[in-house]
Scaffold this motif. Structure first.
Motif, PDB file in Angstrom:
ATOM      1  N   LEU A 138       0.802  -1.218   0.000  1.00  0.00           N
ATOM      2  CA  LEU A 138       0.000   0.000   0.000  1.00  0.00           C
ATOM      3  C   LEU A 138       0.838   1.272   0.000  1.00  0.00           C
ATOM      4  O   LEU A 138       0.334   2.347  -0.305  1.00  0.00           O
ATOM      5  CB  LEU A 138      -0.916   0.010   1.233  1.00  0.00           C
ATOM      6  CG  LEU A 138      -2.051  -1.017   1.226  1.00  0.00           C
ATOM      7  CD1 LEU A 138      -2.705  -1.079   2.589  1.00  0.00           C
ATOM      8  CD2 LEU A 138      -3.084  -0.688   0.164  1.00  0.00           C
ATOM      9  N   GLN A 139       2.110   1.160   0.372  1.00  0.00           N
ATOM     10  CA  GLN A 139       2.946   2.344   0.538  1.00  0.00           C
ATOM     11  C   GLN A 139       3.515   2.823  -0.794  1.00  0.00           C
ATOM     12  O   GLN A 139       3.648   2.070  -1.754  1.00  0.00           O
ATOM     13  CB  GLN A 139       4.105   2.040   1.490  1.00  0.00           C
ATOM     14  CG  GLN A 139       3.690   1.837   2.923  1.00  0.00           C
ATOM     15  CD  GLN A 139       3.162   3.105   3.565  1.00  0.00           C
ATOM     16  OE1 GLN A 139       3.614   4.204   3.242  1.00  0.00           O
ATOM     17  NE2 GLN A 139       2.210   2.969   4.465  1.00  0.00           N
ATOM     18  N   GLY A 140       3.906   4.077  -0.793  1.00  0.00           N
ATOM     19  CA  GLY A 140       4.684   4.608  -1.899  1.00  0.00           C
ATOM     20  C   GLY A 140       6.118   4.128  -1.796  1.00  0.00           C
ATOM     21  O   GLY A 140       6.481   3.403  -0.871  1.00  0.00           O
ATOM     22  N   ALA A 141       6.945   4.555  -2.735  1.00  0.00           N
ATOM     23  CA  ALA A 141       8.322   4.055  -2.800  1.00  0.00           C
ATOM     24  C   ALA A 141       9.101   4.319  -1.518  1.00  0.00           C
ATOM     25  O   ALA A 141       9.774   3.438  -0.985  1.00  0.00           O
ATOM     26  CB  ALA A 141       9.043   4.690  -3.992  1.00  0.00           C
ATOM     27  N   ALA A 142       9.002   5.555  -0.989  1.00  0.00           N
ATOM     28  CA  ALA A 142       9.771   5.886   0.217  1.00  0.00           C
ATOM     29  C   ALA A 142       9.320   5.063   1.404  1.00  0.00           C
ATOM     30  O   ALA A 142      10.132   4.510   2.153  1.00  0.00           O
ATOM     31  CB  ALA A 142       9.628   7.379   0.517  1.00  0.00           C
ATOM     32  N   ARG A 186      13.032  -2.546   5.012  1.00  0.00           N
ATOM     33  CA  ARG A 186      14.139  -2.662   5.974  1.00  0.00           C
ATOM     34  C   ARG A 186      13.642  -3.229   7.296  1.00  0.00           C
ATOM     35  O   ARG A 186      14.300  -4.074   7.920  1.00  0.00           O
ATOM     36  CB  ARG A 186      14.782  -1.290   6.190  1.00  0.00           C
ATOM     37  CG  ARG A 186      15.595  -0.788   5.000  1.00  0.00           C
ATOM     38  CD  ARG A 186      16.483   0.384   5.388  1.00  0.00           C
ATOM     39  NE  ARG A 186      15.709   1.527   5.845  1.00  0.00           N
ATOM     40  CZ  ARG A 186      15.251   2.480   5.048  1.00  0.00           C
ATOM     41  NH1 ARG A 186      15.477   2.429   3.735  1.00  0.00           N
ATOM     42  NH2 ARG A 186      14.556   3.495   5.547  1.00  0.00           N
ATOM     43  N   LYS A 187      12.469  -2.798   7.709  1.00  0.00           N
ATOM     44  CA  LYS A 187      11.881  -3.305   8.949  1.00  0.00           C
ATOM     45  C   LYS A 187      11.595  -4.800   8.832  1.00  0.00           C
ATOM     46  O   LYS A 187      11.865  -5.576   9.761  1.00  0.00           O
ATOM     47  CB  LYS A 187      10.601  -2.534   9.268  1.00  0.00           C
ATOM     48  CG  LYS A 187       9.911  -2.971  10.542  1.00  0.00           C
ATOM     49  CD  LYS A 187       8.656  -2.135  10.811  1.00  0.00           C
ATOM     50  CE  LYS A 187       7.944  -2.593  12.086  1.00  0.00           C
ATOM     51  NZ  LYS A 187       6.717  -1.805  12.339  1.00  0.00           N
ATOM     52  N   LEU A 188      11.064  -5.195   7.676  1.00  0.00           N
ATOM     53  CA  LEU A 188      10.764  -6.610   7.457  1.00  0.00           C
ATOM     54  C   LEU A 188      12.047  -7.437   7.451  1.00  0.00           C
ATOM     55  O   LEU A 188      12.107  -8.524   8.039  1.00  0.00           O
ATOM     56  CB  LEU A 188      10.008  -6.786   6.136  1.00  0.00           C
ATOM     57  CG  LEU A 188       9.704  -8.225   5.693  1.00  0.00           C
ATOM     58  CD1 LEU A 188       8.860  -8.943   6.736  1.00  0.00           C
ATOM     59  CD2 LEU A 188       8.999  -8.232   4.341  1.00  0.00           C
ATOM     60  N   ALA A 189      13.102  -6.934   6.810  1.00  0.00           N
ATOM     61  CA  ALA A 189      14.377  -7.662   6.756  1.00  0.00           C
ATOM     62  C   ALA A 189      14.948  -7.851   8.158  1.00  0.00           C
ATOM     63  O   ALA A 189      15.474  -8.925   8.490  1.00  0.00           O
ATOM     64  CB  ALA A 189      15.361  -6.923   5.856  1.00  0.00           C
ATOM     65  N   GLN A 190      14.867  -6.813   8.987  1.00  0.00           N
ATOM     66  CA  GLN A 190      15.365  -6.918  10.369  1.00  0.00           C
ATOM     67  C   GLN A 190      14.555  -7.932  11.158  1.00  0.00           C
ATOM     68  O   GLN A 190      15.110  -8.719  11.935  1.00  0.00           O
ATOM     69  CB  GLN A 190      15.308  -5.545  11.039  1.00  0.00           C
ATOM     70  CG  GLN A 190      16.281  -4.533  10.467  1.00  0.00           C
ATOM     71  CD  GLN A 190      16.034  -3.130  10.978  1.00  0.00           C
ATOM     72  OE1 GLN A 190      15.071  -2.881  11.710  1.00  0.00           O
ATOM     73  NE2 GLN A 190      16.899  -2.184  10.581  1.00  0.00           N
ATOM     74  N   TRP A 191      13.247  -7.904  10.967  1.00  0.00           N
ATOM     75  CA  TRP A 191      12.373  -8.844  11.690  1.00  0.00           C
ATOM     76  C   TRP A 191      12.666 -10.275  11.279  1.00  0.00           C
ATOM     77  O   TRP A 191      12.735 -11.177  12.110  1.00  0.00           O
ATOM     78  CB  TRP A 191      10.911  -8.476  11.400  1.00  0.00           C
ATOM     79  CG  TRP A 191       9.919  -9.334  12.128  1.00  0.00           C
ATOM     80  CD1 TRP A 191       9.528  -9.237  13.422  1.00  0.00           C
ATOM     81  CD2 TRP A 191       9.174 -10.426  11.578  1.00  0.00           C
ATOM     82  NE1 TRP A 191       8.590 -10.196  13.730  1.00  0.00           N
ATOM     83  CE2 TRP A 191       8.351 -10.942  12.605  1.00  0.00           C
ATOM     84  CE3 TRP A 191       9.114 -11.019  10.308  1.00  0.00           C
ATOM     85  CZ2 TRP A 191       7.494 -12.016  12.410  1.00  0.00           C
ATOM     86  CZ3 TRP A 191       8.257 -12.089  10.109  1.00  0.00           C
ATOM     87  CH2 TRP A 191       7.461 -12.577  11.156  1.00  0.00           C
ATOM     88  N   ARG A 192      12.860 -10.525   9.966  1.00  0.00           N
ATOM     89  CA  ARG A 192      13.154 -11.877   9.487  1.00  0.00           C
ATOM     90  C   ARG A 192      14.479 -12.385  10.044  1.00  0.00           C
ATOM     91  O   ARG A 192      14.621 -13.566  10.374  1.00  0.00           O
ATOM     92  CB  ARG A 192      13.190 -11.894   7.962  1.00  0.00           C
ATOM     93  CG  ARG A 192      11.836 -11.736   7.292  1.00  0.00           C
ATOM     94  CD  ARG A 192      11.988 -11.506   5.797  1.00  0.00           C
ATOM     95  NE  ARG A 192      12.750 -12.576   5.169  1.00  0.00           N
ATOM     96  CZ  ARG A 192      13.191 -12.535   3.904  1.00  0.00           C
ATOM     97  NH1 ARG A 192      12.961 -11.462   3.168  1.00  0.00           N
ATOM     98  NH2 ARG A 192      13.849 -13.554   3.393  1.00  0.00           N
TER      99      ARG A 192
END
Length: 343
Positions: free
Chosen positions: A25-29, A36-42
């Motif tokens: 749902l988000q724009g590019a920014a 990045r948040k998802l990568a840290q969580w994974r």
């Protein structure tokens, strides 16, 4: 509304789904920050990574959902400011669309989508070994399939069952034992069910052969595995190690003592025939020939063939067959060979 009783792992999957939906749902920014948040969580926990894999499987099953998401949750108000989507609304939409195992009679829509779907085909003289991604852990040996020449299969791995559809050809199965996910092989007019064993299924020229080297399989005269309930459907035959089943023209024959491994002797470069009708034997022989051998009359196809022949000699089989059976051969202009009964 009744509260859903979710397991800890399912909550992790839902959290991953929520992040995936927000990124969509988000724009590019905003998407970069959430990625990045998802990568840290994974990276924080192996359970998070597993949950993300499951979330992506469910999300992929709903391909093309992006446009529908945006229709439900507009990104921008008329004043140009981002609309804030409540976590409750987002989670409710994700639950309702993607579904949970705990929803309703036997599971939600996504449970009926395969986790893994592949097709495999081999050409003449070509064989193939396929390892399925159904192992429970790193120390568990996965299911292995060995495909003979001119063989075609479709593989579907679901959460509650595993299915191979054999269109034609020969496959030797070494199946991982998994009581929670029975293994089905759908071939011709029959279906084999097994939870863990080694066996070969051959489906050529309208004939079906099942040969069990070790373990136990159930055979059903049912062309669709979906119609079989392992707990309630009565099998037409039960086969154990060293037993063989043959189905042709509606006639079912079970050999209680047989050399089941000989059916898959093509793995060692041999073709074995034990009193086999010639039309069935030719389906095996032709798997290794670019120009197939044809039968000119029904009487020729009824000849019975017994013998062990090297796969490499398949191109010399017309001569061999005319020497051991009352047949004569001729080569046609297109390169095919025709066999007919001697007068």
């Amino acid at each position: 509304m009744t509260e859903l009783a979710l397991t800890a792992d399912e909550r992790l999957v839902l959290h991953a789904l929520e992040l995936i939906v927000k990124i969509e749902l988000q724009g590019a920014a905003g998407a970069d920050r959430l990625n990045r948040k998802l990568a840290q969580w994974r990276a924080a926990d192996t359970r998070h990574e597993q949950a993300w894999c499951e979330a992506m499987t469910r999300w992929t099953a709903l391909s093309g959902m992006g446009n529908e998401l945006r229709a439900h949750f507009p990104q921008v108000n008329q004043d140009g400011k981002n609309r804030r989507i409540s976590r409750r609304r987002l989670l409710a939409w994700t639950l309702g669309t993607v579904g949970l195992a705990s929803l309703g009679s036997g599971g939600s829509w996504y449970l009926h989508q395969p986790l893994y779907a592949r097709s495999f085909r081999t050409g003449h003289t070509q064989t193939l070994v396929v390892t399925l991604p159904d192992a429970a852990g790193a120390a568990t040996a996965a299911t292995s399939l060995e495909l003979n020449a001119r063989t075609g299969i479709d593989v579907r791995l679901f959460r509650s069952r595993r299915l191979v559809i054999l269109e034609q050809g020969d496959v030797r199965f070494s199946v991982l034992h998994d009581r929670s996910r029975p293994f089905f092989v759908q071939a011709g007019a029959g279906t084999v069910m097994v939870r863990g064993t080694t066996f070969t299924v051959s489906c050529r020229a309208g004939a079906l052969t099942v040969a069990v080297e070790e373990g136990h399989v159930s055979f059903y005269r049912e062309s669709s595995a979906e119609k079989i309930d392992p707990e309630r459907t009565l099998a037409d035959a039960e086969l154990f190690g060293g037993q063989l089943l043959h189905l042709r023209d509606g006639t079912l024959e079970v050999l209680r003592q047989a050399d089941a491994s000989a059916v898959a002797d093509w793995r060692n470069g041999w073709l074995n025939f034990n009193d086999v009708p010639l039309d069935e034997a030719l389906a095996q022989i032709n798997a290794y020939r670019q120009n197939p051998i044809r039968l000119a009359d029904a009487r020729a196809g009824m000849q019975r063939l017994t013998g062990r022949f090297r796969v490499a000699s398949s191109y010399d089989m017309p001569r061999i067959l005319t020497e051991i059976l009352p047949l004569q051969s001729r080569t046609l202009p297109d390169g095919e060979v025709e066999l007919r009964s001697r007068s």
